[in-house]
Design a protein around this motif. Structure first.
Motif, PDB file in Angstrom:
ATOM      1  N   ILE A 166     -38.938  13.340  59.491  1.00 27.05           N
ATOM      2  CA  ILE A 166     -37.633  12.960  58.948  1.00 27.05           C
ATOM      3  C   ILE A 166     -37.726  11.621  58.229  1.00 27.05           C
ATOM      4  O   ILE A 166     -37.162  11.444  57.137  1.00 27.05           O
ATOM      5  CB  ILE A 166     -36.588  12.922  60.074  1.00 27.05           C
ATOM      6  CG1 ILE A 166     -36.340  14.342  60.609  1.00 27.05           C
ATOM      7  CG2 ILE A 166     -35.277  12.310  59.590  1.00 27.05           C
ATOM      8  CD1 ILE A 166     -35.466  14.402  61.840  1.00 27.05           C
ATOM      9  N   VAL A 186     -36.836  10.996  54.148  1.00 26.74           N
ATOM     10  CA  VAL A 186     -35.899   9.990  53.645  1.00 26.74           C
ATOM     11  C   VAL A 186     -36.636   8.954  52.797  1.00 26.74           C
ATOM     12  O   VAL A 186     -36.093   8.466  51.795  1.00 26.74           O
ATOM     13  CB  VAL A 186     -35.149   9.339  54.824  1.00 26.74           C
ATOM     14  CG1 VAL A 186     -34.207   8.238  54.331  1.00 26.74           C
ATOM     15  CG2 VAL A 186     -34.355  10.398  55.596  1.00 26.74           C
ATOM     16  N   HIS A 206     -29.203   8.705  50.931  1.00 29.78           N
ATOM     17  CA  HIS A 206     -28.575  10.007  51.164  1.00 29.78           C
ATOM     18  C   HIS A 206     -27.068   9.879  51.373  1.00 29.78           C
ATOM     19  O   HIS A 206     -26.278  10.650  50.813  1.00 29.78           O
ATOM     20  CB  HIS A 206     -29.216  10.688  52.376  1.00 29.78           C
ATOM     21  CG  HIS A 206     -28.775  12.100  52.568  1.00 29.78           C
ATOM     22  ND1 HIS A 206     -27.578  12.438  53.170  1.00 29.78           N
ATOM     23  CD2 HIS A 206     -29.363  13.282  52.224  1.00 29.78           C
ATOM     24  CE1 HIS A 206     -27.449  13.753  53.203  1.00 29.78           C
ATOM     25  NE2 HIS A 206     -28.512  14.294  52.639  1.00 29.78           N
ATOM     26  N   LEU A 227     -26.643  11.314  56.374  1.00 33.04           N
ATOM     27  CA  LEU A 227     -27.720  11.866  57.196  1.00 33.04           C
ATOM     28  C   LEU A 227     -27.148  12.312  58.537  1.00 33.04           C
ATOM     29  O   LEU A 227     -26.680  11.507  59.333  1.00 33.04           O
ATOM     30  CB  LEU A 227     -28.827  10.824  57.409  1.00 33.04           C
ATOM     31  CG  LEU A 227     -29.689  10.516  56.177  1.00 33.04           C
ATOM     32  CD1 LEU A 227     -30.623   9.353  56.452  1.00 33.04           C
ATOM     33  CD2 LEU A 227     -30.478  11.752  55.740  1.00 33.04           C
ATOM     34  N   ASN A 261     -27.628  18.287  57.726  1.00 33.82           N
ATOM     35  CA  ASN A 261     -28.185  18.006  56.411  1.00 33.82           C
ATOM     36  C   ASN A 261     -29.692  17.827  56.415  1.00 33.82           C
ATOM     37  O   ASN A 261     -30.279  17.416  55.409  1.00 33.82           O
ATOM     38  CB  ASN A 261     -27.512  16.764  55.815  1.00 33.82           C
ATOM     39  CG  ASN A 261     -26.056  17.006  55.499  1.00 33.82           C
ATOM     40  OD1 ASN A 261     -25.666  18.137  55.229  1.00 33.82           O
ATOM     41  ND2 ASN A 261     -25.246  15.961  55.565  1.00 33.82           N
ATOM     42  N   ILE A 262     -30.332  18.124  57.527  1.00 33.86           N
ATOM     43  CA  ILE A 262     -31.793  18.240  57.592  1.00 33.86           C
ATOM     44  C   ILE A 262     -32.080  19.635  58.110  1.00 33.86           C
ATOM     45  O   ILE A 262     -31.673  19.994  59.214  1.00 33.86           O
ATOM     46  CB  ILE A 262     -32.410  17.172  58.506  1.00 33.86           C
ATOM     47  CG1 ILE A 262     -32.130  15.770  57.939  1.00 33.86           C
ATOM     48  CG2 ILE A 262     -33.914  17.395  58.650  1.00 33.86           C
ATOM     49  CD1 ILE A 262     -32.657  14.641  58.798  1.00 33.86           C
ATOM     50  N   LEU A 270     -34.301  18.008  53.025  1.00 34.47           N
ATOM     51  CA  LEU A 270     -32.968  17.427  52.969  1.00 34.47           C
ATOM     52  C   LEU A 270     -32.035  18.318  52.164  1.00 34.47           C
ATOM     53  O   LEU A 270     -32.454  18.925  51.174  1.00 34.47           O
ATOM     54  CB  LEU A 270     -33.007  16.037  52.331  1.00 34.47           C
ATOM     55  CG  LEU A 270     -33.777  14.944  53.068  1.00 34.47           C
ATOM     56  CD1 LEU A 270     -33.875  13.698  52.193  1.00 34.47           C
ATOM     57  CD2 LEU A 270     -33.121  14.610  54.391  1.00 34.47           C
TER      58      LEU A 270
END
Length: 701
Positions: A636, A640, A650, A653, A657-658, A667
């Motif tokens: 993760i 990002v 973003h 987060l 959304n992941i 993403l």
């Protein structure tokens, strides 16, 4: 008036007898008393202010009446003018109380909250003020009674702004916790009596709804109806709009109730919804049913007489309506209100189907619409491409810059769907005035002259497709979407050339009209589409079945399509979410242009599309939300970091959304992504790491 405190003490004292039957009887007597308390008198006082138009509070969208959220409005009949609906509902509630008393049934505790009437006269100046007054005067007391009659359940009364279901909004909802789709709903109008009575007269004079449509003008959705006498589209008058909203409120809840009911298999749930429509002093009731004709939902309504609301036991009415619409058969609907018995009509579905003449006239309206401005699209330079571009080579075709074969990067944009410049010949191709060979020649000339090349992807979308929602428990009316940049040009020319519609390449797996099952083919041909008539020659676009609702709010729905691997975010033009959706598309396009490896940290982006009715769709790849981040901390952080390297934070987060895809974590949802400086990126990364280490529950943007 009796002191509420003394009443509560007397009730508590009376519940002490050892005989449980006596205790049940005493509680039921108190329930009777509470339900019989009349509502106070509500007084409309505009205080010299000019009242807004009747439909100012709620925008009407095509999805409310074209078989998407609500059913297609069809017919209206009138209930017996001698029928006293409030008395009928009150009698059925009393029958339930008598039955429980005879059975010595277990009754829950009756909470003493807001149980006594308020002041005799309550002043309101608009709908919201009236809603709050009704909630205080009747809503909370009704909840107490419902919880007593249904031990173990907790009930809520609230404004129906966003309850997590793709429903058309009502004003007040009385529902059990955990079953958002059950209970009673009401429609509240802060109107003078004479205008409310005009609405009722308009409704009772209807036999069938007219053909309805929407188009977008100056970024606002315009609702129109087809006048048979004048052979043209006219603005829908306020009372027609209100009746369409009433139809949508009832039908959307029927559809969702049938799909969400927890009754055992083999015991179908037939929702019984009676909608009270009221001002402070007047009330009428609407019963409704949803009938499926050629696989599409149509609504039939029955309208009651109009009654005076003042001093009626509205608590008893709301209790009865709420119990009619629970899936445990607690309270049977009286035959005089049973929608299956009272909503019948000889009006057929053909009465509300659009003719070719009406469709062509609507296309002319749409052609003259004001189009949304879009930022200039720039092609991606060859020297910005990944070194392994050749590994993603494939053949593509169809409308837009990807006509013909060519080398494609795995993350390239598609068919004009993102970050690709359209030349004049390519624009003429989309209008059917240029050949595919001309478009290919134009592409080669641009690439040789500028060193820039057009991106293509093996799984590109065509410039148009059909959406059919199935996640609400039924297959909805098909809706045709075109690429947002092509929406206006598709109507500006009616060429006989087939070039613009050959050799489509779709996301894999895909379905064209030829691949549909017999039921699906019947569905896609059952309602004429203005946009299909407007496009010439005839086309056979792919069908995207949206079978999973991933996210829902008052303005945005996100669906998943398991057959195509797509996520589709839908908003209405003119809503607040429209600008965010356009901005999200621009962010995806900018990152695809500037970051050659965007597919390594973002889901694929296929473009921004629009329907003629005013709905917009942003298409991306589909993934499974990662609820537990702990096994993926480093992944993760890497995702990002790559987004930050592209120049963006973003902005939202969260676990939804992941997502996990076949290619790994990616993403999604860049609606709140912004260009950021180093300090802003460092802040977002610090917050993210704090969440990953368990120091915070979420990032507080």
């Amino acid at each position: 008036m009796e002191d509420p405190a003394q009443s509560s003490q007397a009730l508590s004292a009376s519940l002490e007898p050892a005989d449980s039957a006596d205790a049940t009887r005493i509680q039921l007597d108190e329930i009777r008393r509470q339900l019989g308390i009349p509502v106070p008198e509500f007084i409309l006082d505009l205080q010299g202010k000019r009242r807004k138009s009747s439909d100012a509070r709620r925008r009407l969208h095509a999805c409310d009446f074209n078989g998407q959220k609500g059913a297609i409005p069809l017919s209206v009949v009138r209930l017996d003018p001698n029928l006293n609906v409030p008395a009928v509902i009150g009698a059925s509630v009393e029958d339930l109380v008598v039955r429980l008393e005879a059975q010595h049934a277990s009754i829950g505790s009756l909470r003493q909250r807001c149980l006594e009437p308020l002041a005799v006269g309550i002043t309101y100046t608009h709908e919201l003020n009236l809603e709050l007054n009704l909630l205080s005067a009747t809503g909370t007391a009704t909840l107490s009674v419902l919880e007593a009659l249904r031990p173990g359940e907790t009930w809520r009364v609230e404004h129906d702004t966003d309850i997590g279901l793709p429903l058309v909004e009502a004003d007040l909802v009385c529902r059990p916790v955990g079953k958002l789709w059950l209970g009673a709903v009401t429609e509240v109008k802060g109107w003078p009596d004479d205008e409310f009575e005009e609405l009722h007269a308009y409704a009772t004079a209807m036999d069938a709804f007219p053909v309805l449509a929407t188009y977008v003008k100056d970024k606002k959705t315009q609702c129109v109806y087809w006048s048979e006498s004048e052979s043209r589209w006219l603005p829908a008058p306020p009372h027609l709009r209100t009746m369409v909203q009433i139809s949508a409120i009832i039908s959307s809840r029927i559809i969702v109730s049938k799909s969400q009911s927890q009754k055992p298999d083999g015991e179908p749930f037939e929702p019984k919804i009676v909608l009270p429509v009221m001002t402070g002093t007047r009330i009428f009731f609407v019963a409704g049913l949803v009938e499926y004709i050629n696989s599409l939902p149509y609504s039939r309504l029955a309208i009651s007489p109009i009654y005076s609301l003042n001093h009626r036991p509205l608590r008893s009415v709301l209790t009865g309506i709420a119990l009619y619409h629970v899936d445990t058969d607690t309270l049977a609907v009286p035959p005089s209100l049973d929608s299956a018995l009272v909503c019948g009509s000889t009006i057929s579905a053909a009465a509300v189907q659009m003719t070719v003449e009406a469709a062509e006239a609507l296309a002319d309206l749409q052609k003259r619409r004001s189009t949304l401005s879009r930022s200039a699209r720039k092609p991606r330079r060859i020297d910005e491409a990944e070194e392994d571009d050749d590994e993603g080579a494939g053949t593509s075709g169809g409308m837009g810059p990807a006509g013909g074969s060519g080398t494609a990067s795995a993350q390239g944009t598609s068919g004009g769907a993102g970050g690709v410049r359209r030349s004049s010949r390519l624009k003429r191709l989309s209008k059917g005035t240029a050949s595919k060979s001309e478009a290919q020649e134009e592409e080669r000339e641009v690439e040789e002259r500028t060193g820039e090349r057009f991106e293509r992807t093996p799984n590109q979308l065509t410039s148009l497709f059909i959406v059919v929602r199935t996640s609400e428990g039924h297959a909805t009316a098909p809706m045709l979407f075109l690429h947002h940049d092509d929406l206006g040009s598709s109507l500006s020319s009616r060429s006989s050339s087939d070039d613009a519609f050959d050799d489509h390449a779709y996301p894999s797996p895909s379905r064209s009209a030829a691949d549909l099952t017999p039921d699906d083919r019947e569905l896609s041909s059952s309602v004429p589409s203005a946009s299909v008539y407007a496009l010439s020659p005839p086309i056979d676009p792919p069908v995207v079945l949206l079978d999973t609702l991933l996210y829902n709010s008052a303005s945005t729905q996100v669906y998943g399509s398991s057959t195509t691997g797509l996520a589709v975010k839908l908003v209405e033009m003119g809503d607040e979410a429209e600008e965010e959706l356009i901005r999200e598309a621009e962010v995806y396009e900018d990152i695809q242009r500037s970051a050659g490896d965007s597919s390594a940290f973002l889901v694929p982006f296929y473009g921004l599309f629009s329907a003629f009715s005013g709905e917009m769709a942003l298409l991306t790849g589909l993934g499974e939300p990662v609820e537990d981040w702990s096994p993926y901390k480093s992944d993760i952080i890497h995702l990002v970091s790559r987004l930050h390297s592209a120049g963006y934070t973003h902005g939202d987060l969260a676990s939804r959304n992941i997502v996990k895809t076949s290619a790994g974590l990616r993403l999604v949802d860049l609606g709140r992504a912004t260009r950021a400086d180093r300090e802003e990126m460092e802040w977002e990364m610090t917050e993210l790491k704090a969440v990953l280490e368990g120091q915070k529950e979420e990032i507080e943007y």
